[in-house]
Every structure is written in structure tokens, then in C-alpha cells.
Design a protein around this motif. Structure first.
Motif, short mmCIF file in Angstrom:
data_model
loop_
_atom_site.label_atom_id
_atom_site.label_comp_id
_atom_site.label_asym_id
_atom_site.label_seq_id
_atom_site.Cartn_x
_atom_site.Cartn_y
_atom_site.Cartn_z
N THR A 95 38.96 28.66 40.25
CA THR A 95 40.20 29.26 40.74
C THR A 95 39.94 30.56 41.48
OG1 THR A 95 40.56 30.36 38.59
CG2 THR A 95 41.57 28.20 38.91
N THR A 96 38.88 31.27 41.12
CA THR A 96 38.49 32.46 41.87
C THR A 96 38.07 32.07 43.28
OG1 THR A 96 37.78 33.58 39.85
CG2 THR A 96 36.97 34.46 41.93
N TYR A 97 37.36 30.95 43.42
CA TYR A 97 36.99 30.48 44.75
C TYR A 97 38.23 30.22 45.61
CZ TYR A 97 32.21 29.55 43.08
OH TYR A 97 30.94 29.65 42.58
N ILE A 98 39.22 29.53 45.03
CA ILE A 98 40.42 29.22 45.79
C ILE A 98 41.16 30.49 46.18
CG2 ILE A 98 42.67 28.07 45.67
CD1 ILE A 98 41.40 25.93 43.97
N SER A 99 41.21 31.46 45.27
CA SER A 99 41.88 32.72 45.60
C SER A 99 41.17 33.45 46.74
CB SER A 99 41.95 33.63 44.36
OG SER A 99 40.69 34.20 44.06
N GLN A 100 39.85 33.30 46.84
CA GLN A 100 39.10 33.91 47.93
C GLN A 100 39.54 33.36 49.29
OE1 GLN A 100 36.12 36.37 47.38
NE2 GLN A 100 37.81 36.48 45.93
N LEU A 101 39.86 32.08 49.32
CA LEU A 101 40.30 31.46 50.57
C LEU A 101 41.62 32.05 51.06
CD1 LEU A 101 39.52 27.67 49.95
CD2 LEU A 101 38.10 29.38 51.09
N GLN A 102 42.49 32.41 50.12
CA GLN A 102 43.83 32.85 50.49
C GLN A 102 43.95 34.36 50.61
OE1 GLN A 102 46.59 31.04 47.74
NE2 GLN A 102 45.83 28.99 48.13
N THR A 103 42.98 35.11 50.07
CA THR A 103 43.12 36.57 50.08
C THR A 103 41.99 37.25 50.85
OG1 THR A 103 41.96 36.70 47.94
CG2 THR A 103 44.37 36.58 47.88
N THR A 104 40.75 36.99 50.48
CA THR A 104 39.62 37.70 51.08
C THR A 104 39.21 37.12 52.44
OG1 THR A 104 38.80 38.11 48.84
CG2 THR A 104 37.29 38.55 50.66
N LEU A 105 39.19 35.79 52.55
CA LEU A 105 38.67 35.15 53.76
C LEU A 105 39.49 35.48 55.02
CD1 LEU A 105 36.40 33.44 54.82
CD2 LEU A 105 37.73 31.38 54.26
N PRO A 106 40.83 35.49 54.98
CA PRO A 106 41.56 35.86 56.21
C PRO A 106 41.20 37.25 56.71
CG PRO A 106 43.04 34.83 54.63
CD PRO A 106 41.75 35.06 53.90
N LEU A 107 41.07 38.22 55.81
CA LEU A 107 40.71 39.58 56.21
C LEU A 107 39.28 39.62 56.76
CD1 LEU A 107 41.49 42.55 56.37
CD2 LEU A 107 40.70 42.82 54.01
N TYR A 108 38.39 38.84 56.15
CA TYR A 108 37.01 38.77 56.64
C TYR A 108 36.98 38.19 58.05
CZ TYR A 108 32.22 37.11 57.17
OH TYR A 108 30.97 36.85 57.66
N PHE A 109 37.72 37.11 58.27
CA PHE A 109 37.77 36.51 59.60
C PHE A 109 38.32 37.49 60.63
CE2 PHE A 109 38.06 31.78 58.20
CZ PHE A 109 36.68 31.71 58.17
N LYS A 110 39.27 38.31 60.23
CA LYS A 110 39.90 39.24 61.16
C LYS A 110 38.97 40.37 61.56
CE LYS A 110 43.31 41.13 63.48
NZ LYS A 110 43.72 40.54 64.78
N ASN A 111 38.14 40.85 60.63
CA ASN A 111 37.42 42.09 60.88
C ASN A 111 35.90 42.01 60.87
OD1 ASN A 111 39.91 43.40 60.95
ND2 ASN A 111 39.85 43.92 58.77
N PHE A 112 35.30 40.95 60.32
CA PHE A 112 33.88 41.06 60.01
C PHE A 112 32.99 39.93 60.52
CE2 PHE A 112 36.10 43.34 56.55
CZ PHE A 112 35.59 44.61 56.77
N PHE A 134 43.76 36.98 39.85
CA PHE A 134 43.72 38.41 39.56
C PHE A 134 42.37 39.01 39.95
CE2 PHE A 134 42.64 41.88 36.60
CZ PHE A 134 43.63 42.79 36.96
N ILE A 135 41.28 38.35 39.53
CA ILE A 135 39.96 38.94 39.78
C ILE A 135 39.43 38.63 41.18
CG2 ILE A 135 39.39 38.87 37.33
CD1 ILE A 135 37.62 36.49 37.83
N GLY A 136 39.85 37.50 41.76
CA GLY A 136 39.36 37.13 43.08
C GLY A 136 39.63 38.18 44.15
N PRO A 137 40.90 38.60 44.33
CA PRO A 137 41.19 39.62 45.34
C PRO A 137 40.51 40.96 45.04
CG PRO A 137 43.19 38.47 44.72
CD PRO A 137 42.14 38.03 43.76
N LEU A 138 40.34 41.29 43.75
CA LEU A 138 39.67 42.55 43.40
C LEU A 138 38.21 42.53 43.83
CD1 LEU A 138 41.06 43.31 39.82
CD2 LEU A 138 41.75 44.34 41.98
N ILE A 139 37.50 41.44 43.50
CA ILE A 139 36.10 41.33 43.87
C ILE A 139 35.94 41.28 45.38
CG2 ILE A 139 34.05 39.86 43.73
CD1 ILE A 139 35.05 38.96 40.98
N GLY A 140 36.76 40.44 46.03
CA GLY A 140 36.67 40.31 47.47
C GLY A 140 37.00 41.59 48.20
N GLY A 141 38.07 42.26 47.78
CA GLY A 141 38.45 43.51 48.42
C GLY A 141 37.39 44.58 48.24
N PHE A 142 36.81 44.65 47.04
CA PHE A 142 35.74 45.62 46.80
C PHE A 142 34.54 45.34 47.70
CE2 PHE A 142 31.78 46.72 44.56
CZ PHE A 142 31.98 48.09 44.38
#
Length: 418
Positions: free
Chosen positions: A238-255, A372-380
């Protein structure tokens, strides 16, 4: 029969609709309707309350996060009520739809922070009630051979409804410019779901002596070593799936290595991801039916590892990041659709028949923890040095080794199929 005819028949069997009880199709229709409504408000709630109502981003974030807190409570209560002989799955689904409809009306008429928090608390609670009862109902209505495809059909209804809702929500905003209308339509979708369940779904029959007390049921679940092992592995999924919806869009936009994708390209990429899931959901579920549930989850983990490794390549200089992103999201779509029905089916194999609601309640808590933990890890990670950011997706891909080890030990204590 010629080889070509055999191949054509095989393709038809992979893509044809399964033979399932009519109540499964009704549940799928209800989930489609409710997810259309959810898609209406999914991306537009923070925009509306920040830009139109005038609340700060911090306050809106706190309000949206409150849904996770009430969702945990709702999941525990939903599992308990679903297993209760005096309440059951059907009444729990009805209560969920009613609470969610009220939540939308509160949000539709919110003009400041307190009602926004109240609306999100109610929405999280309603969704928490929903998942254990719904998954348990699917398990009740199907046999072992049907179950994987039944869970796949309901997940397909979720994906199609959500994607349609997102598109229609954007259309309504562009034409009517009325955000509050989105919440009202979402409320109507939950009321339609309520009526559909009320008039067409019956409570599955259970033996009268097939019940245990609430406290005893939770004690059995928490003491089940198989469930504890699965719980740890499932949090990673479930952390993997949360990464797709929270961290990955921001990564695609900036990095990415080309300085980031445009909003239009990012939208197209995730549309490709959703379409790939919709197309592959049934064929993958049917293909994985020949394997054990644990081997199906291993299959999913290998695709998660490969998909995230391809995403890692989008940050490598002198590559074509868009090509790797397309390939990576296609692989991750297969990872997702091979995970969701297999995980639910595995819960049915682990759980005693009279504790399905409680076991599915614990299963759904994995989603709350993962999100809960996916966006925290990804954002960090995205706030760190370029080297860390560049390595992040490769490390995520390599993390599947941890779950593979857990599944190895889980398989050793699973009962041998008769």
C-alpha cells in the motif's frame, strides 16, 4: 483445432467477462457510481477550499488529514459490525453510504474550518465502514475459483468510476465553475449506492452458531501469526500505491532528467496508467488464478521492482525520460492489478469464515498506514540532495526483497491445499 483457433479462443477466455453471482455485478455497479462521485471531488477539494473559500493550505491539509483518523475508527467498527449476527454486511454498507452522503452535504455548505473538519471526519468514517463490509460481502458471495475475478471486477469498477469522475469533475468546473455542485453530485452518488444496496442486496446466510464475541474475534485476529506476517508485507504494497498518487507526480514535475514534465504530459501519463489497469485487470486476474495467492503476490512484487527501476531511469542524464516513464507506469499498472484481488483473496484463505469482517478490517488498516507513511517518506526524499532524489526510486524498487522474505515465511505456515 488449428493453433491459430486455439490462440484466438485463449484470448477470448482471457478478456471475456466471468460468470459471477448477480449480486457481485450489483456491488460493482454501486462501487462504480460511488467512485464516479469520489472522482468529482478527489483533486478539487483542496483547490476549492484554498482558492474559493479562502482557508490556508495548512488548515485545509489538517482537515483533509483528519479523514485518516476517523477512517481508522471506521475500519475497526466496520469489521466488527460486518461480523455481527445482529447487524451484518448489508447494514454496514447502508450505514457507510448514508454517512458518506451526509459528509458530502456538510462539505458542500462549508464556509470555514470547523465544518470542513466535520465533513472530512464523517467522510473518513464512512469510507472506513465501507471497506471491510464490502470486501467481506464479495467473499461471501463467491467460491474460491470465482473469488479472484470477483475482486478484480469490483476493483475494475472502482478504477473506471474514479477516472470517469475525475474527467467529468473537470468538465463541470470548466463549464459551470461551481465547486459546491461537485459535493452535491457526490452525495447523490452515495444515495444511489444506498438505494441499490437496500433494494437488491440481501444479507448472506450464516450458521447461527458461527459467531464469536467481538473481543474474542479481535483476540483471535491479533494472535494469528499468518495475519501479522501478511500485515507487514501488505503495508509495503500500500505504501507503493501511495507513492504513485503522491510522490511520483511531484517527481515527474520537478526532477526528471529533462527538467520535469509539463502538467499535460503528467496527466497523459497517469491516464495511460489508469487505462492500462482497466485493460489488464481481468486478464491478469484470470492468469494468476492458476497460481497460489502468495505466488501471485510474488508476481506483483517483481513488477513493482521492475516498474520503480524504470522510473529511476527517468532521472538518469542523457536518457529519454518520457519513454522510461511510459514503460514504468505500464509495468506499475500490472503490478497494481495483480496485487489488489490477490491480496483480498489471500485474506479469505487466512481468515476463519466467521471473522472475515474483522480480518478485512485489519487488512484495510494497511491502506491507512501505507497512505500515511508513503507521502512522508517520499516528501522527505524529494527534499534531499540530487543524489538521494536520483537514487530514491531504485531503492524503492529494491525494497521488494523485504516483502519477498516475509512471503517466504508466510507460505511455510499456510495450510497445504487439499
Amino acid at each position: 483445432m488449428s493453433k491459430i483457433s486455439f490462440i484466438l479462443m485463449r484470448q477470448r477466455s482471457l478478456f471475456s467477462l466471468p460468470h459471477l453471482p448477480y449480486q457481485i455485478w450489483i456491488l460493482a455497479l454501486g462501487r462504480f457510481l460511488s467512485e464516479v462521485g469520489t472522482g468529482f471531488i478527489l483533486f478539487y477539494t483542496p483547490i476549492f477550499f484554498v482558492n474559493e473559500v479562502g482557508l490556508s493550505s495548512t488548515l485545509v491539509g489538517i482537515a483533509l488529514g483528519s479523514a485518516s483518523v476517523s477512517g481508522v475508527i471506521g475500519r475497526f467498527l466496520g469489521g466488527t459490525l460486518a461480523d455481527s449476527p445482529t447487524w451484518g454486511r448489508r447494514k454496514t454498507l447502508l450505514l457507510s453510504a448514508f454517512v458518506s452522503a451526509i459528509a458530502d452535504l456538510v462539505l458542500a455548505f462549508s464556509n470555514n474550518f470547523p465544518p470542513l473538519v466535520l465533513g472530512n471526519l464523517l467522510m473518513g468514517f464512512g469510507m472506513g465502514l465501507y471497506w471491510p463490509a464490502n470486501e467481506t460481502m464479495v467473499a461471501d458471495l463467491t467460491t474460491g475459483e470465482q473469488r479472484n475475478e470477483a475482486f478484480a471486477i469490483t476493483r475494475l469498477a472502482d478504477n473506471l468510476g474514479l477516472s470517469l469522475g475525475v474527467m467529468l469533475g473537470g468538465l463541470i468546473i470548466s463549464v459551470a465553475e461551481n465547486y459546491r455542485l461537485l459535493f452535491i453530485i457526490d452525495s447523490i452518488s452515495f444515495l444511489l449506492f444506498f438505494l441499490l444496496i437496500y433494494f437488491t442486496i440481501h444479507e448472506p446466510k450464516r450458521a447461527e452458531n458461527d459467531t464469536v464475541s467481538m473481543m474474542k474475534g479481535w483476540q483471535i485476529a491479533f494472535g494469528d501469526h499468518r495475519l501479522r506476517l501478511y500485515f507487514i508485507a501488505n503495508i509495503l504494497f500500500t505504501t507503493y500505491i501511495s507513492q504513485l498518487q503522491t510522490t511520483l507526480p511531484l517527481y515527474f514535475k520537478n526532477f526528471t532528467s529533462n527538467g520535469g514534465f509539463t502538467a499535460a504530459i503528467i496527466s497523459a501519463l497517469f491516464s495511460w496508467y489508469i487505462v492500462t489497469m482497466a485493460i489488464s485487470q481481468l486478464p491478469i486476474a484470470r492468469f494468476l488464478n492458476r497460481f497460489s495467492r502468495i505466488n501471485a503476490l510474488r508476481f506483483s512484487l517483481l513488477f513493482w521492482g521492475l516498474g520503480f527501476s524504470l522510473i529511476w531511469l527517468t532521472g538518469i542524464p542523457f536518457t529519454s525520460p518520457l519513454i522510461w516513464a511510459i514503460l514504468g507506469l505500464g509495468i506499475l499498472a500490472i503490478a497494481t492489478v495483480s496485487y489488489t484481488p490477490s491480496a483480498s483473496s489471500l485474506i479469505v484463505e487466512i481468515a476463519p469464515s466467521n471473522l472475515l469482517g474483522i480480518y478485512f478490517s485489519i487488512n484495510s488498516q494497511c491502506w491507512a498506514i501505507g497512505y500515511f507513511i508513503g507521502p512522508l517518506i517520499g516528501g522527505f526524499a524529494l527534499d534531499q540532495s540530487p543524489l538521494v532524489i536520483q537514487s530514491y526510486w531504485l531503492l524503492v524498487g529494491l525494497s521488494i526483497g523485504f516483502s519477498l522474505i516475509i512471503l517466504y515465511y508466510l507460505e511455510k505456515i499456510m495450510p497445504t491445499p487439499s
